[in-house]
Scaffold this active site. Sequence first.
Site, mmCIF file in Angstrom:
data_model
loop_
_atom_site.group_PDB
_atom_site.id
_atom_site.type_symbol
_atom_site.label_atom_id
_atom_site.label_comp_id
_atom_site.label_asym_id
_atom_site.label_seq_id
_atom_site.Cartn_x
_atom_site.Cartn_y
_atom_site.Cartn_z
ATOM 1 N N GLY A 1 -25.896 37.522 28.984
ATOM 2 C CA GLY A 1 -26.802 38.263 29.847
ATOM 3 C C GLY A 1 -28.237 38.216 29.358
ATOM 4 O O GLY A 1 -28.498 38.257 28.151
ATOM 5 N N GLU B 1 -19.800 38.053 39.010
ATOM 6 C CA GLU B 1 -20.975 38.418 38.222
ATOM 7 C C GLU B 1 -22.282 38.036 38.919
ATOM 8 O O GLU B 1 -23.320 37.888 38.280
ATOM 9 C CB GLU B 1 -20.885 37.752 36.843
ATOM 10 C CG GLU B 1 -19.654 38.183 36.069
ATOM 11 C CD GLU B 1 -19.396 37.304 34.868
ATOM 12 O OE1 GLU B 1 -20.073 37.507 33.849
ATOM 13 O OE2 GLU B 1 -18.537 36.414 34.945
ATOM 14 N N SER C 1 -18.079 39.357 31.780
ATOM 15 C CA SER C 1 -18.628 40.694 32.072
ATOM 16 C C SER C 1 -17.541 41.738 32.290
ATOM 17 O O SER C 1 -17.739 42.707 33.010
ATOM 18 C CB SER C 1 -19.555 40.647 33.292
ATOM 19 O OG SER C 1 -20.713 39.909 33.010
ATOM 20 N N ASP D 1 -18.892 37.389 20.004
ATOM 21 C CA ASP D 1 -18.423 38.777 19.939
ATOM 22 C C ASP D 1 -17.262 38.888 18.957
ATOM 23 O O ASP D 1 -16.346 38.045 18.961
ATOM 24 C CB ASP D 1 -17.969 39.249 21.322
ATOM 25 C CG ASP D 1 -19.085 39.175 22.366
ATOM 26 O OD1 ASP D 1 -20.251 39.001 21.973
ATOM 27 O OD2 ASP D 1 -18.774 39.304 23.565
ATOM 28 N N TYR E 1 -23.444 47.309 32.293
ATOM 29 C CA TYR E 1 -24.616 47.091 33.137
ATOM 30 C C TYR E 1 -25.194 48.371 33.730
ATOM 31 O O TYR E 1 -25.971 48.312 34.674
ATOM 32 C CB TYR E 1 -24.265 46.079 34.239
ATOM 33 C CG TYR E 1 -23.910 44.747 33.629
ATOM 34 C CD1 TYR E 1 -24.871 43.981 32.982
ATOM 35 C CD2 TYR E 1 -22.603 44.279 33.642
ATOM 36 C CE1 TYR E 1 -24.551 42.773 32.392
ATOM 37 C CE2 TYR E 1 -22.274 43.066 33.050
ATOM 38 C CZ TYR E 1 -23.252 42.320 32.433
ATOM 39 O OH TYR E 1 -22.929 41.135 31.834
ATOM 40 N N ASN F 1 -19.795 33.618 24.554
ATOM 41 C CA ASN F 1 -20.343 33.552 25.901
ATOM 42 C C ASN F 1 -21.480 32.541 25.911
ATOM 43 O O ASN F 1 -22.494 32.735 25.233
ATOM 44 C CB ASN F 1 -20.867 34.917 26.333
ATOM 45 C CG ASN F 1 -19.749 35.930 26.507
ATOM 46 O OD1 ASN F 1 -19.165 36.030 27.570
ATOM 47 N ND2 ASN F 1 -19.440 36.663 25.446
ATOM 48 N N ARG G 1 -23.573 33.906 22.748
ATOM 49 C CA ARG G 1 -23.416 35.188 22.071
ATOM 50 C C ARG G 1 -21.967 35.267 21.612
ATOM 51 O O ARG G 1 -21.051 35.115 22.415
ATOM 52 C CB ARG G 1 -23.725 36.351 23.023
ATOM 53 C CG ARG G 1 -23.863 37.702 22.284
ATOM 54 C CD ARG G 1 -23.811 38.889 23.233
ATOM 55 N NE ARG G 1 -22.476 39.044 23.786
ATOM 56 C CZ ARG G 1 -22.187 39.006 25.082
ATOM 57 N NH1 ARG G 1 -23.131 38.796 25.979
ATOM 58 N NH2 ARG G 1 -20.935 39.159 25.502
ATOM 59 N N GLU H 1 -14.769 36.337 21.522
ATOM 60 C CA GLU H 1 -15.096 35.212 22.396
ATOM 61 C C GLU H 1 -16.536 34.789 22.183
ATOM 62 O O GLU H 1 -17.329 35.509 21.569
ATOM 63 C CB GLU H 1 -14.871 35.585 23.864
ATOM 64 C CG GLU H 1 -15.743 36.745 24.340
ATOM 65 C CD GLU H 1 -15.437 37.131 25.788
ATOM 66 O OE1 GLU H 1 -14.648 36.425 26.440
ATOM 67 O OE2 GLU H 1 -16.004 38.132 26.258
#
Length: 323
Positions: free
Chosen positions: A292, A16, A162, A273, A232, A288, A271, A286
Amino acid sequence: MNVKRILLIAGGRSGEHEVSLKSAQGVLEAMPYDTDPAVIAKDGRWLLGREALDAIDAGVAEHGEHPFPPPVAWYDYDVAFPLLHGRWGEDGTVQGFFEMLGLPYVGAGVAASALCMDKDLSKRVLQQAGLKVVPWEVVWKGEPVFVGLEPPFFVKPANAGSSVGIVKVHRYADLQAALDQAFRYDDKVIVEQALEGVRELEVALLGNVHAEASVVGEVRYQAEFYDYETKYTAGAAQLDIPASLDPGTQETVQEMAVKAYRVLGVRGMARADFFLTRERELYVNELNTIPGFTPFSMYPKLWQASGRTYPELLSRLVELALE
């Protein structure tokens, strides 16, 4: 808050690397404090000063100049801001270095970073706490493969982000090739049941012991799953913020996110999810711990929709680090 200078660290040796540099570009443009960048190149060596800025502008750094530890005057900085997505940055390694220095840093600590990075271990902790997670099995490199799940399922490196190295498998005949792909990134792989027809929801979290949750967003896309390219590539995915949910479901997602954050011991930011099935079942996918920060990333967009601007968000993260 008397903050003199921030050290922003980006790049790294993980898959990443490029995403991290995109995140750093966004943060540098919005950070309300004096900030110096440091970039870890793909070879593990560091770039500082103008060379670091050039690497961020280029979006990649293949080779660095300085071995670790680089010639940085660490104690000239009030806070370190690691934007190192994935291995050797989001997994507790660099956090341990900051702990040894006694340097405040943005984001989760050593244990929470390592725990959230490992998709297997984090699922075990979340499940033990009574939060619903998608069924999964673990496969170690070099060991016989016995998978009891029915396809379709996802094969994922246990420690990567990612969507790097993830393959969706529709028949057992393709399992070994998917495992070989995932083992390029980690010696530990999870095989996770694919839930068909789910909605993918995300919520941003901010805080130390007591986290606040943003509005809930939804990710929609045409690809078979939310892979690296879709995440992305501008315009490849649509972010619905806020998600079209009834108030009760939004509140439940926020409550589950805050509980997961607390159970995993996260600090600073994350974050979370989720998957929402047609039967209205919610699964934690999960957390994070270094989400990002690119211009089209969900984390800052969720806070913007919740009334917190990008510079305000960064200022609050620095405050939380100093706490």
